[in-house]
Scaffold this active site. Sequence first.
Site, PDB file in Angstrom:
ATOM      1  N   TYR A  85      32.517 -22.583-119.923  1.00  0.00           N
ATOM      2  CA  TYR A  85      32.087 -23.854-120.503  1.00  0.00           C
ATOM      3  C   TYR A  85      30.883 -23.662-121.428  1.00  0.00           C
ATOM      4  O   TYR A  85      30.097 -22.749-121.225  1.00  0.00           O
ATOM      5  CB  TYR A  85      31.700 -24.834-119.403  1.00  0.00           C
ATOM      6  CG  TYR A  85      32.854 -25.375-118.598  1.00  0.00           C
ATOM      7  CD1 TYR A  85      34.174 -25.166-118.959  1.00  0.00           C
ATOM      8  CD2 TYR A  85      32.622 -26.124-117.439  1.00  0.00           C
ATOM      9  CE1 TYR A  85      35.220 -25.675-118.194  1.00  0.00           C
ATOM     10  CE2 TYR A  85      33.654 -26.633-116.680  1.00  0.00           C
ATOM     11  CZ  TYR A  85      34.944 -26.404-117.053  1.00  0.00           C
ATOM     12  OH  TYR A  85      35.977 -26.901-116.292  1.00  0.00           O
ATOM     13  N   SER A 145      40.229 -34.434-115.094  1.00  0.00           N
ATOM     14  CA  SER A 145      40.792 -35.262-116.172  1.00  0.00           C
ATOM     15  C   SER A 145      41.382 -36.571-115.663  1.00  0.00           C
ATOM     16  O   SER A 145      42.489 -36.964-116.051  1.00  0.00           O
ATOM     17  CB  SER A 145      41.852 -34.488-116.970  1.00  0.00           C
ATOM     18  OG  SER A 145      41.256 -33.465-117.723  1.00  0.00           O
ATOM     19  N   LEU A 191      40.625 -39.424-116.539  1.00  0.00           N
ATOM     20  CA  LEU A 191      40.734 -40.333-117.685  1.00  0.00           C
ATOM     21  C   LEU A 191      41.607 -39.748-118.794  1.00  0.00           C
ATOM     22  O   LEU A 191      41.657 -40.298-119.901  1.00  0.00           O
ATOM     23  CB  LEU A 191      39.349 -40.678-118.226  1.00  0.00           C
ATOM     24  CG  LEU A 191      38.463 -41.496-117.276  1.00  0.00           C
ATOM     25  CD1 LEU A 191      37.086 -41.729-117.883  1.00  0.00           C
ATOM     26  CD2 LEU A 191      39.121 -42.821-116.924  1.00  0.00           C
ATOM     27  N   PHE A 193      41.451 -37.156-120.812  1.00  0.00           N
ATOM     28  CA  PHE A 193      40.750 -36.828-122.058  1.00  0.00           C
ATOM     29  C   PHE A 193      40.501 -38.076-122.917  1.00  0.00           C
ATOM     30  O   PHE A 193      40.569 -38.026-124.132  1.00  0.00           O
ATOM     31  CB  PHE A 193      41.529 -35.788-122.864  1.00  0.00           C
ATOM     32  CG  PHE A 193      41.316 -34.374-122.409  1.00  0.00           C
ATOM     33  CD1 PHE A 193      41.455 -33.309-123.288  1.00  0.00           C
ATOM     34  CD2 PHE A 193      40.994 -34.092-121.090  1.00  0.00           C
ATOM     35  CE1 PHE A 193      41.265 -32.002-122.864  1.00  0.00           C
ATOM     36  CE2 PHE A 193      40.801 -32.795-120.656  1.00  0.00           C
ATOM     37  CZ  PHE A 193      40.936 -31.736-121.547  1.00  0.00           C
ATOM     38  N   GLY A 194      40.226 -39.192-122.266  1.00  0.00           N
ATOM     39  CA  GLY A 194      39.883 -40.413-122.976  1.00  0.00           C
ATOM     40  C   GLY A 194      41.040 -41.355-123.214  1.00  0.00           C
ATOM     41  O   GLY A 194      40.821 -42.527-123.549  1.00  0.00           O
ATOM     42  N   THR A 233      40.852 -44.537-121.221  1.00  0.00           N
ATOM     43  CA  THR A 233      39.763 -45.477-121.511  1.00  0.00           C
ATOM     44  C   THR A 233      40.223 -46.548-122.497  1.00  0.00           C
ATOM     45  O   THR A 233      39.534 -47.548-122.702  1.00  0.00           O
ATOM     46  CB  THR A 233      38.547 -44.770-122.123  1.00  0.00           C
ATOM     47  OG1 THR A 233      38.887 -44.277-123.447  1.00  0.00           O
ATOM     48  CG2 THR A 233      38.087 -43.602-121.260  1.00  0.00           C
ATOM     49  N   GLY A 234      41.352 -46.319-123.154  1.00  0.00           N
ATOM     50  CA  GLY A 234      41.871 -47.248-124.149  1.00  0.00           C
ATOM     51  C   GLY A 234      41.320 -47.056-125.542  1.00  0.00           C
ATOM     52  O   GLY A 234      41.778 -47.709-126.497  1.00  0.00           O
TER      53      GLY A 234
END
Length: 350
Positions: free
Chosen positions: A58, A238, A240, A242-243, A246-247
């Site tokens: 990372y 993950s 969410l 990778f977003g 979230t919409g």
Amino acid sequence: MLQRSMEYRVLGRNGPRVSAICLGTMTFGQQNSEAEAHEQLDFALAQGINFIDTAEMYPVPARAETSGATERFVGSWLARQARERIVLATKVAGPARSLGWIRGGPLALDRANIREAVEGSLRRLRTDYIDLYQLHWPERNQPMFGQWQYEPDKERECTSIRAQLEALAELVDEGKVRYVGLSNEHPWGVMEFVRLAALHGLPRVVSTQNAYSLLNRVFEYGLAEVCHRESVGLLAYSPLAFGHLTGKYLADPQAPGRLSLFEQFGQRYGKPNVVPAARAYAELAAERGLTPAQLALVFTYRRPCVASTIIGATTMAQLKENLSAWDVPLDAELVSAIDAIHLRYTNPAP
């Protein structure tokens, strides 16, 4: 901030006691500065989160220029903490991805590479032991990161699972590692690690860190039974997607985020039904007076197969919203509505 008390679960049969929410750190050193990283870590700890996850490769996307920065940021924070309060997890990168700047390859998950990786992580993390040391992905041929089928013709030589466990056993015996775990594993791999540990008196894996979300419930097909019967905890990453959950990408496909900032990132989320499924879950969230992120997270937080959910954020506002989902109730009606969408768009991002 949390209204419901944080829960703590024991990983494996007798592993570490970890919070049901784990703070992921893969943005530290790329999208987050050291000061921002420390702010997130301080806030998470204040909310009862004792579990921090990182990795030698990372931040992401993995690059030679930033490699190891995340562990260094976590280490500079850890240096001023009471070490025994923190359950610290990190991972050794295997050879199945082209990361030539890490140990020259790395060439294998053999004794030399695992030992060199641990020593590097200990230096960057400024600690003399790692609570949970994970194999970031299998060395053997198997589908990974969006690949959806096993291809026997791609078989290759690799370090045996027994040899990997023997290398980890040395580190446990030396006190440099307390517990061992897997990541991105499949049912056969988990069973083989458990079988060989029992057969040869080697460390038993306490967890596997796998992708798990409303868009990817593949874990439930085979691994859920294996991990339940063998007492191997799921660390869900993950949640969410990778977003997507979230919409934000529904309104603007180029909204700021890893998928829009970094090309060729998150290949599993480029499949046809990802957007329709994400839209359906967002509409369900709106019907229940929730944000899409809260719906996605409360689903993962409450699943019986999940030992701890790994959340990550690039802003404090995102982190606070993610934690607010801990207080959201999940009733049978909402579960049924979620399952109905799942049956319509089954695992669009495996």
